[in-house]
Design a protein around this motif. Sequence first.
Motif, PDB file in Angstrom:
ATOM      1  N   LYS A   7       0.816  -1.209   0.000  1.00  0.00           N
ATOM      2  CA  LYS A   7       0.000   0.000   0.000  1.00  0.00           C
ATOM      3  C   LYS A   7       0.852   1.262   0.000  1.00  0.00           C
ATOM      4  CE  LYS A   7      -3.869  -2.010   2.509  1.00  0.00           C
ATOM      5  NZ  LYS A   7      -4.718  -1.887   3.700  1.00  0.00           N
ATOM      6  N   ILE A   8       2.118   1.157   0.318  1.00  0.00           N
ATOM      7  CA  ILE A   8       2.997   2.303   0.457  1.00  0.00           C
ATOM      8  C   ILE A   8       3.824   2.472  -0.805  1.00  0.00           C
ATOM      9  CG2 ILE A   8       4.897   3.300   1.763  1.00  0.00           C
ATOM     10  CD1 ILE A   8       4.028   1.429   4.049  1.00  0.00           C
ATOM     11  N   LYS A   9       3.856   3.680  -1.299  1.00  0.00           N
ATOM     12  CA  LYS A   9       4.695   3.976  -2.455  1.00  0.00           C
ATOM     13  C   LYS A   9       5.926   4.700  -1.943  1.00  0.00           C
ATOM     14  CE  LYS A   9       5.202   5.563  -6.973  1.00  0.00           C
ATOM     15  NZ  LYS A   9       6.484   5.147  -7.428  1.00  0.00           N
ATOM     16  N   VAL A  10       7.075   4.238  -2.322  1.00  0.00           N
ATOM     17  CA  VAL A  10       8.313   4.920  -1.991  1.00  0.00           C
ATOM     18  C   VAL A  10       8.711   5.703  -3.235  1.00  0.00           C
ATOM     19  CG1 VAL A  10      10.707   4.698  -1.264  1.00  0.00           C
ATOM     20  CG2 VAL A  10       8.982   3.138  -0.340  1.00  0.00           C
ATOM     21  N   PHE A  11       8.583   7.012  -3.132  1.00  0.00           N
ATOM     22  CA  PHE A  11       8.865   7.899  -4.248  1.00  0.00           C
ATOM     23  C   PHE A  11      10.348   8.226  -4.300  1.00  0.00           C
ATOM     24  CE2 PHE A  11       4.471   8.616  -3.096  1.00  0.00           C
ATOM     25  CZ  PHE A  11       3.832   8.728  -4.322  1.00  0.00           C
TER      26      PHE A  11
ATOM     27  N   GLU B  20       6.201   4.579  11.271  1.00  0.00           N
ATOM     28  CA  GLU B  20       5.108   5.547  11.318  1.00  0.00           C
ATOM     29  C   GLU B  20       4.442   5.686   9.950  1.00  0.00           C
ATOM     30  OE1 GLU B  20       5.987   9.301  13.218  1.00  0.00           O
ATOM     31  OE2 GLU B  20       7.208   8.281  14.706  1.00  0.00           O
ATOM     32  N   VAL B  21       5.228   5.701   8.891  1.00  0.00           N
ATOM     33  CA  VAL B  21       4.677   5.791   7.536  1.00  0.00           C
ATOM     34  C   VAL B  21       3.803   4.570   7.251  1.00  0.00           C
ATOM     35  CG1 VAL B  21       5.249   5.756   5.075  1.00  0.00           C
ATOM     36  CG2 VAL B  21       6.475   7.290   6.619  1.00  0.00           C
ATOM     37  N   VAL B  22       4.260   3.396   7.650  1.00  0.00           N
ATOM     38  CA  VAL B  22       3.484   2.173   7.450  1.00  0.00           C
ATOM     39  C   VAL B  22       2.136   2.287   8.159  1.00  0.00           C
ATOM     40  CG1 VAL B  22       3.355  -0.298   7.991  1.00  0.00           C
ATOM     41  CG2 VAL B  22       5.454   0.662   7.041  1.00  0.00           C
ATOM     42  N   ILE B  23       2.151   2.742   9.391  1.00  0.00           N
ATOM     43  CA  ILE B  23       0.914   2.870  10.162  1.00  0.00           C
ATOM     44  C   ILE B  23      -0.003   3.924   9.551  1.00  0.00           C
ATOM     45  CG2 ILE B  23      -0.043   3.618  12.388  1.00  0.00           C
ATOM     46  CD1 ILE B  23       2.504   2.267  13.641  1.00  0.00           C
ATOM     47  N   LEU B  24       0.537   5.100   9.244  1.00  0.00           N
ATOM     48  CA  LEU B  24      -0.284   6.189   8.697  1.00  0.00           C
ATOM     49  C   LEU B  24      -0.882   5.840   7.338  1.00  0.00           C
ATOM     50  CD1 LEU B  24       1.899   9.263   9.693  1.00  0.00           C
ATOM     51  CD2 LEU B  24      -0.305   8.593  10.677  1.00  0.00           C
ATOM     52  N   SER B  25      -0.150   5.089   6.546  1.00  0.00           N
ATOM     53  CA  SER B  25      -0.652   4.748   5.213  1.00  0.00           C
ATOM     54  C   SER B  25      -1.798   3.741   5.266  1.00  0.00           C
ATOM     55  CB  SER B  25       0.479   4.210   4.340  1.00  0.00           C
ATOM     56  OG  SER B  25       0.926   2.974   4.833  1.00  0.00           O
ATOM     57  N   GLN B  26      -1.995   3.087   6.412  1.00  0.00           N
ATOM     58  CA  GLN B  26      -3.076   2.118   6.558  1.00  0.00           C
ATOM     59  C   GLN B  26      -4.395   2.759   6.966  1.00  0.00           C
ATOM     60  OE1 GLN B  26      -1.975  -1.537   8.735  1.00  0.00           O
ATOM     61  NE2 GLN B  26       0.081  -0.691   8.712  1.00  0.00           N
TER      62      GLN B  26
ATOM     63  N   LYS C 144      -5.529  10.816   3.177  1.00  0.00           N
ATOM     64  CA  LYS C 144      -4.836   9.562   2.864  1.00  0.00           C
ATOM     65  C   LYS C 144      -3.371   9.819   2.549  1.00  0.00           C
ATOM     66  CE  LYS C 144      -4.698   5.165   1.729  1.00  0.00           C
ATOM     67  NZ  LYS C 144      -4.457   4.272   2.820  1.00  0.00           N
ATOM     68  N   MET C 145      -2.498   9.039   3.172  1.00  0.00           N
ATOM     69  CA  MET C 145      -1.074   9.116   2.861  1.00  0.00           C
ATOM     70  C   MET C 145      -0.777   8.128   1.746  1.00  0.00           C
ATOM     71  SD  MET C 145       2.298   8.263   5.105  1.00  0.00           S
ATOM     72  CE  MET C 145       2.428   9.814   5.949  1.00  0.00           C
ATOM     73  N   PHE C 146      -0.126   8.605   0.687  1.00  0.00           N
ATOM     74  CA  PHE C 146       0.247   7.737  -0.427  1.00  0.00           C
ATOM     75  C   PHE C 146       1.621   7.116  -0.239  1.00  0.00           C
ATOM     76  CE2 PHE C 146      -2.593  10.461  -3.329  1.00  0.00           C
ATOM     77  CZ  PHE C 146      -3.675   9.643  -3.099  1.00  0.00           C
ATOM     78  N   GLY C 147       2.538   7.841   0.399  1.00  0.00           N
ATOM     79  CA  GLY C 147       3.875   7.298   0.571  1.00  0.00           C
ATOM     80  C   GLY C 147       4.862   8.340   1.031  1.00  0.00           C
ATOM     81  N   CYS C 148       6.137   8.053   0.786  1.00  0.00           N
ATOM     82  CA  CYS C 148       7.205   8.928   1.254  1.00  0.00           C
ATOM     83  C   CYS C 148       8.423   8.793   0.343  1.00  0.00           C
ATOM     84  CB  CYS C 148       7.585   8.572   2.681  1.00  0.00           C
ATOM     85  SG  CYS C 148       8.285   6.911   2.838  1.00  0.00           S
ATOM     86  N   CYS C 149       9.403   9.613   0.631  1.00  0.00           N
ATOM     87  CA  CYS C 149      10.689   9.530  -0.063  1.00  0.00           C
ATOM     88  C   CYS C 149      11.757   9.312   0.992  1.00  0.00           C
ATOM     89  CB  CYS C 149      10.956  10.822  -0.841  1.00  0.00           C
ATOM     90  SG  CYS C 149      12.566  10.840  -1.646  1.00  0.00           S
ATOM     91  N   LEU C 150      12.621   8.338   0.754  1.00  0.00           N
ATOM     92  CA  LEU C 150      13.679   8.008   1.711  1.00  0.00           C
ATOM     93  C   LEU C 150      15.065   8.415   1.218  1.00  0.00           C
ATOM     94  CD1 LEU C 150      12.404   4.440   2.640  1.00  0.00           C
ATOM     95  CD2 LEU C 150      12.034   6.561   3.910  1.00  0.00           C
ATOM     96  N   GLU C 151      15.126   9.114   0.102  1.00  0.00           N
ATOM     97  CA  GLU C 151      16.417   9.471  -0.502  1.00  0.00           C
ATOM     98  C   GLU C 151      16.980  10.802  -0.031  1.00  0.00           C
ATOM     99  OE1 GLU C 151      15.700   7.377  -4.856  1.00  0.00           O
ATOM    100  OE2 GLU C 151      15.784   9.545  -4.704  1.00  0.00           O
ATOM    101  N   THR C 152      16.183  11.614   0.624  1.00  0.00           N
ATOM    102  CA  THR C 152      16.621  12.961   0.988  1.00  0.00           C
ATOM    103  C   THR C 152      16.915  13.046   2.482  1.00  0.00           C
ATOM    104  OG1 THR C 152      14.327  13.630   1.301  1.00  0.00           O
ATOM    105  CG2 THR C 152      15.290  14.036  -0.867  1.00  0.00           C
ATOM    106  N   GLU C 153      17.651  14.081   2.870  1.00  0.00           N
ATOM    107  CA  GLU C 153      17.961  14.268   4.285  1.00  0.00           C
ATOM    108  C   GLU C 153      16.737  14.674   5.082  1.00  0.00           C
ATOM    109  OE1 GLU C 153      21.346  16.630   5.280  1.00  0.00           O
ATOM    110  OE2 GLU C 153      22.538  15.788   3.665  1.00  0.00           O
ATOM    111  N   VAL C 154      15.852  15.468   4.477  1.00  0.00           N
ATOM    112  CA  VAL C 154      14.612  15.850   5.148  1.00  0.00           C
ATOM    113  C   VAL C 154      13.514  14.897   4.709  1.00  0.00           C
ATOM    114  CG1 VAL C 154      15.240  18.280   5.355  1.00  0.00           C
ATOM    115  CG2 VAL C 154      13.954  17.522   3.365  1.00  0.00           C
TER     116      VAL C 154
END
Length: 122
Positions: free
Chosen positions: A10-14, A71-77, A85-95
Amino acid sequence: MSSNEGCVEKIKVFTSTELEIATDHYNENRILGRGGQGTVYKGMLSDGIIVEVKKSQEAIDKGQVEQFINEVVILSQIDHRNVVKMFGCCLETEVTLLVYEYIPKGTLSHVIHDPNEEFPLT
């Protein structure tokens, strides 16, 4: 995220590039709001979906990455008509970069503090 196998699909990692393109490189004209935690930009994904990208002001501590992912996993559910609705997140940036559904009628604060005839409060 692999330990939460049932939820991960369900989580998209952008990618950071996807979100830069979606927000026109975080253009000032795309800002929907600013708050204590960061700035929210309006964006359009490559598939045409309009989203809100929340860009945190502070860098995520390397020791907190696992907690952030949980937290992202929980919020996306969360699936409720009164919760964005949370679609996902990005893990490549410092922020942290969080991607939510776009709500075209503005914020709750705007509706409460700037009432108009279109959306009267009872």
